[in-house]
Scaffold this motif. Structure first.
Motif, PDB file in Angstrom:
ATOM      1  N   HIS A 101     -46.238  45.918  -5.061  1.00 27.59           N
ATOM      2  CA  HIS A 101     -45.001  46.218  -4.329  1.00 27.59           C
ATOM      3  C   HIS A 101     -44.635  45.087  -3.379  1.00 27.59           C
ATOM      4  CE1 HIS A 101     -42.611  47.850  -0.988  1.00 27.59           C
ATOM      5  NE2 HIS A 101     -41.988  48.489  -1.957  1.00 27.59           N
ATOM      6  N   ASP A 102     -45.599  44.601  -2.610  1.00 23.68           N
ATOM      7  CA  ASP A 102     -45.339  43.513  -1.671  1.00 23.68           C
ATOM      8  C   ASP A 102     -44.944  42.233  -2.405  1.00 23.68           C
ATOM      9  OD1 ASP A 102     -45.942  45.239   0.371  1.00 23.68           O
ATOM     10  OD2 ASP A 102     -47.951  44.407   0.742  1.00 23.68           O
ATOM     11  N   ALA A 103     -45.593  41.965  -3.528  1.00 21.58           N
ATOM     12  CA  ALA A 103     -45.285  40.766  -4.316  1.00 21.58           C
ATOM     13  C   ALA A 103     -43.865  40.826  -4.869  1.00 21.58           C
ATOM     14  CB  ALA A 103     -46.279  40.608  -5.455  1.00 21.58           C
ATOM     15  N   MET A 104     -43.490  41.972  -5.425  1.00 17.11           N
ATOM     16  CA  MET A 104     -42.156  42.100  -6.005  1.00 17.11           C
ATOM     17  C   MET A 104     -41.077  42.087  -4.927  1.00 17.11           C
ATOM     18  SD  MET A 104     -42.850  44.690  -9.148  1.00 17.11           S
ATOM     19  CE  MET A 104     -41.321  44.320  -9.989  1.00 17.11           C
ATOM     20  N   SER A 105     -41.378  42.644  -3.775  1.00 17.21           N
ATOM     21  CA  SER A 105     -40.432  42.631  -2.659  1.00 17.21           C
ATOM     22  C   SER A 105     -40.196  41.201  -2.184  1.00 17.21           C
ATOM     23  CB  SER A 105     -40.973  43.485  -1.521  1.00 17.21           C
ATOM     24  OG  SER A 105     -40.104  43.455  -0.425  1.00 17.21           O
ATOM     25  N   ALA A 106     -41.268  40.421  -2.047  1.00 20.54           N
ATOM     26  CA  ALA A 106     -41.141  39.030  -1.627  1.00 20.54           C
ATOM     27  C   ALA A 106     -40.348  38.216  -2.649  1.00 20.54           C
ATOM     28  CB  ALA A 106     -42.524  38.415  -1.422  1.00 20.54           C
ATOM     29  N   GLU A 107     -40.617  38.452  -3.933  1.00 14.63           N
ATOM     30  CA  GLU A 107     -39.889  37.745  -4.995  1.00 14.63           C
ATOM     31  C   GLU A 107     -38.403  38.102  -4.956  1.00 14.63           C
ATOM     32  OE1 GLU A 107     -40.024  36.981  -9.821  1.00 14.63           O
ATOM     33  OE2 GLU A 107     -41.151  38.653  -8.982  1.00 14.63           O
ATOM     34  N   TYR A 108     -38.097  39.370  -4.762  1.00 16.81           N
ATOM     35  CA  TYR A 108     -36.707  39.830  -4.687  1.00 16.81           C
ATOM     36  C   TYR A 108     -35.977  39.126  -3.540  1.00 16.81           C
ATOM     37  CZ  TYR A 108     -32.747  42.881  -3.676  1.00 16.81           C
ATOM     38  OH  TYR A 108     -31.495  43.358  -3.416  1.00 16.81           O
ATOM     39  N   HIS A 109     -36.596  39.097  -2.364  1.00 13.06           N
ATOM     40  CA  HIS A 109     -35.958  38.471  -1.208  1.00 13.06           C
ATOM     41  C   HIS A 109     -35.818  36.958  -1.392  1.00 13.06           C
ATOM     42  CE1 HIS A 109     -35.597  42.092   1.118  1.00 13.06           C
ATOM     43  NE2 HIS A 109     -36.868  42.379   0.860  1.00 13.06           N
ATOM     44  N   PHE A 110     -36.813  36.330  -2.022  1.00 13.13           N
ATOM     45  CA  PHE A 110     -36.729  34.888  -2.275  1.00 13.13           C
ATOM     46  C   PHE A 110     -35.572  34.571  -3.212  1.00 13.13           C
ATOM     47  CE2 PHE A 110     -37.895  30.965  -4.509  1.00 13.13           C
ATOM     48  CZ  PHE A 110     -38.126  30.123  -3.422  1.00 13.13           C
ATOM     49  N   LYS A 111     -35.411  35.368  -4.259  1.00  8.82           N
ATOM     50  CA  LYS A 111     -34.351  35.125  -5.240  1.00  8.82           C
ATOM     51  C   LYS A 111     -32.963  35.308  -4.652  1.00  8.82           C
ATOM     52  CE  LYS A 111     -36.814  35.998  -9.528  1.00  8.82           C
ATOM     53  NZ  LYS A 111     -36.843  36.779 -10.768  1.00  8.82           N
ATOM     54  N   LYS A 112     -32.843  36.078  -3.587  1.00  6.15           N
ATOM     55  CA  LYS A 112     -31.546  36.318  -2.953  1.00  6.15           C
ATOM     56  C   LYS A 112     -31.125  35.172  -2.023  1.00  6.15           C
ATOM     57  CE  LYS A 112     -30.626  40.245  -4.790  1.00  6.15           C
ATOM     58  NZ  LYS A 112     -29.504  40.380  -5.701  1.00  6.15           N
ATOM     59  N   GLN A 113     -32.032  34.266  -1.732  1.00  2.97           N
ATOM     60  CA  GLN A 113     -31.724  33.151  -0.845  1.00  2.97           C
ATOM     61  C   GLN A 113     -30.869  32.102  -1.557  1.00  2.97           C
ATOM     62  OE1 GLN A 113     -35.191  31.375   0.916  1.00  2.97           O
ATOM     63  NE2 GLN A 113     -36.098  33.345   1.408  1.00  2.97           N
ATOM     64  N   THR A 114     -30.189  31.286  -0.765  1.00  3.30           N
ATOM     65  CA  THR A 114     -29.439  30.170  -1.334  1.00  3.30           C
ATOM     66  C   THR A 114     -30.427  29.096  -1.790  1.00  3.30           C
ATOM     67  OG1 THR A 114     -29.269  28.964   0.753  1.00  3.30           O
ATOM     68  CG2 THR A 114     -27.517  30.575   0.260  1.00  3.30           C
ATOM     69  N   ARG A 115     -29.954  28.190  -2.636  1.00  5.50           N
ATOM     70  CA  ARG A 115     -30.818  27.109  -3.131  1.00  5.50           C
ATOM     71  C   ARG A 115     -31.386  26.286  -1.974  1.00  5.50           C
ATOM     72  NH1 ARG A 115     -31.895  24.331  -7.793  1.00  5.50           N
ATOM     73  NH2 ARG A 115     -32.362  22.134  -7.549  1.00  5.50           N
ATOM     74  N   ILE A 116     -30.557  25.977  -1.001  1.00  7.56           N
ATOM     75  CA  ILE A 116     -31.008  25.174   0.143  1.00  7.56           C
ATOM     76  C   ILE A 116     -32.089  25.926   0.922  1.00  7.56           C
ATOM     77  CG2 ILE A 116     -30.279  24.236   2.369  1.00  7.56           C
ATOM     78  CD1 ILE A 116     -27.704  23.353   0.982  1.00  7.56           C
ATOM     79  N   ASP A 117     -31.893  27.223   1.121  1.00  4.17           N
ATOM     80  CA  ASP A 117     -32.905  28.015   1.823  1.00  4.17           C
ATOM     81  C   ASP A 117     -34.209  28.050   1.038  1.00  4.17           C
ATOM     82  OD1 ASP A 117     -31.198  28.551   3.925  1.00  4.17           O
ATOM     83  OD2 ASP A 117     -30.599  30.519   3.154  1.00  4.17           O
ATOM     84  N   LYS A 118     -34.120  28.145  -0.293  1.00  2.00           N
ATOM     85  CA  LYS A 118     -35.326  28.143  -1.120  1.00  2.00           C
ATOM     86  C   LYS A 118     -36.060  26.805  -1.003  1.00  2.00           C
ATOM     87  CE  LYS A 118     -33.426  31.290  -4.563  1.00  2.00           C
ATOM     88  NZ  LYS A 118     -32.904  31.397  -5.925  1.00  2.00           N
TER      89      LYS A 118
END
Length: 69
Positions: free
Chosen positions: A37-54
């Motif tokens: 759950h924590d891994a998928m939540s982190a991945e979800y939030h990372f994917k929602k970031q802009t390219r520059i933020d990533k």
């Protein structure tokens, strides 16, 4: 984790990596989590970031990337 990279490079992973021009993929960073759950939540939030933020996130976590346009 390594199995996932191998699957992507064989074209058996995600839809995005089935296209030959997007392979081979290379693992540049990973994190470990206590549960799925924590891994998928982190991945979800990372994917929602802009390219520059990533890119900034990776840089702040010690990933050195070549200059990207």
């Amino acid at each position: 984790m390594i199995n996932r990279v191998v699957k992507h490079n064989l074209g058996q992973g995600a839809k995005y990596t089935k296209v030959k021009k997007r392979r081979p993929v290379k693992l540049i960073y990973f994190e470990s989590f206590d549960n799925q759950h924590d891994a998928m939540s982190a991945e979800y939030h990372f994917k929602k970031q802009t390219r520059i933020d990533k890119l900034n996130y990776l840089k702040n976590n010690g990933v050195l990337l070549p200059a990207l346009y």
